[in-house]
Design a protein around this motif. Structure first.
Motif, short mmCIF file in Angstrom:
data_model
loop_
_atom_site.label_atom_id
_atom_site.label_comp_id
_atom_site.label_asym_id
_atom_site.label_seq_id
_atom_site.Cartn_x
_atom_site.Cartn_y
_atom_site.Cartn_z
N HIS A 49 0.83 -1.21 0.00
CA HIS A 49 0.00 0.00 0.00
C HIS A 49 0.86 1.25 0.00
O HIS A 49 0.61 2.19 -0.76
CB HIS A 49 -0.93 0.03 1.23
CG HIS A 49 -2.28 -0.53 0.96
ND1 HIS A 49 -3.28 0.19 0.39
CD2 HIS A 49 -2.79 -1.76 1.19
CE1 HIS A 49 -4.36 -0.55 0.27
NE2 HIS A 49 -4.09 -1.74 0.76
N TYR A 100 2.65 1.61 -3.42
CA TYR A 100 1.71 1.97 -4.47
C TYR A 100 1.32 3.44 -4.36
O TYR A 100 1.25 4.15 -5.36
CB TYR A 100 0.47 1.08 -4.37
CG TYR A 100 -0.46 1.18 -5.56
CD1 TYR A 100 -0.24 0.42 -6.71
CD2 TYR A 100 -1.56 2.03 -5.54
CE1 TYR A 100 -1.09 0.50 -7.79
CE2 TYR A 100 -2.42 2.13 -6.62
CZ TYR A 100 -2.18 1.36 -7.74
OH TYR A 100 -3.01 1.45 -8.82
N LEU A 135 -4.42 1.56 -3.16
CA LEU A 135 -4.40 0.27 -3.85
C LEU A 135 -5.77 -0.39 -3.73
O LEU A 135 -6.37 -0.43 -2.65
CB LEU A 135 -3.33 -0.62 -3.22
CG LEU A 135 -3.08 -1.99 -3.84
CD1 LEU A 135 -2.67 -1.86 -5.30
CD2 LEU A 135 -2.00 -2.71 -3.07
#
Length: 127
Positions: A43, A46, A54
């Protein structure tokens, strides 16, 4: 006259002491902690790259693919429902974090947990 429906939910809590017969259960709980930290890292990475949260389904798909790779084959020891619950909890925490940011409420994003302090996992059918 209004009739109310009462739903009763039973929850059982067990304390497990360190014993040989609980070794497998402790191992599964530790692996669930590793999966939790792996999802948090994904997470964060990303968001750093794309400035977006995400998607939960992409994350679950990614974890399913990881199970097939030899390096992460030990993820198979944790049930799929437990992994789904981990990803759902992280997704809820991220959504709550971004909602709080939007409303200017001071909050922290979901963070890593020490694996030895990770104490449980939840099965979706059992609760």
């Amino acid at each position: 006259m209004i009739k109310r429906q009462v739903i009763v939910v039973k929850t059982y809590c067990f304390k497990l002491y360190k014993a040989k017969r609980n070794k497998k259960l402790h191992k599964v709980i530790n692996i669930a902690g590793i999966i939790y930290n792996h999802c948090i890292a994904l997470h964060k990475r990303y968001y750093r790259l794309f400035k977006k949260s995400l998607n939960i389904y992409k994350l679950q798909k990614h974890l399913t693919k990881l199970k097939k790779i030899g390096k992460f084959s030990y993820f198979k020891e944790v049930g799929s429902q437990a992994i789904q619950d981990i990803t759902q909890r992280i997704d809820r925490a991220c959504k709550l974090f971004f909602r709080n940011l939007k409303h200017k409420i001071r909050t922290a994003p979901p963070s890593f947990k020490k694996i030895r302090k990770y104490k449980s996992f939840t099965l979706k059918q059992a609760g």
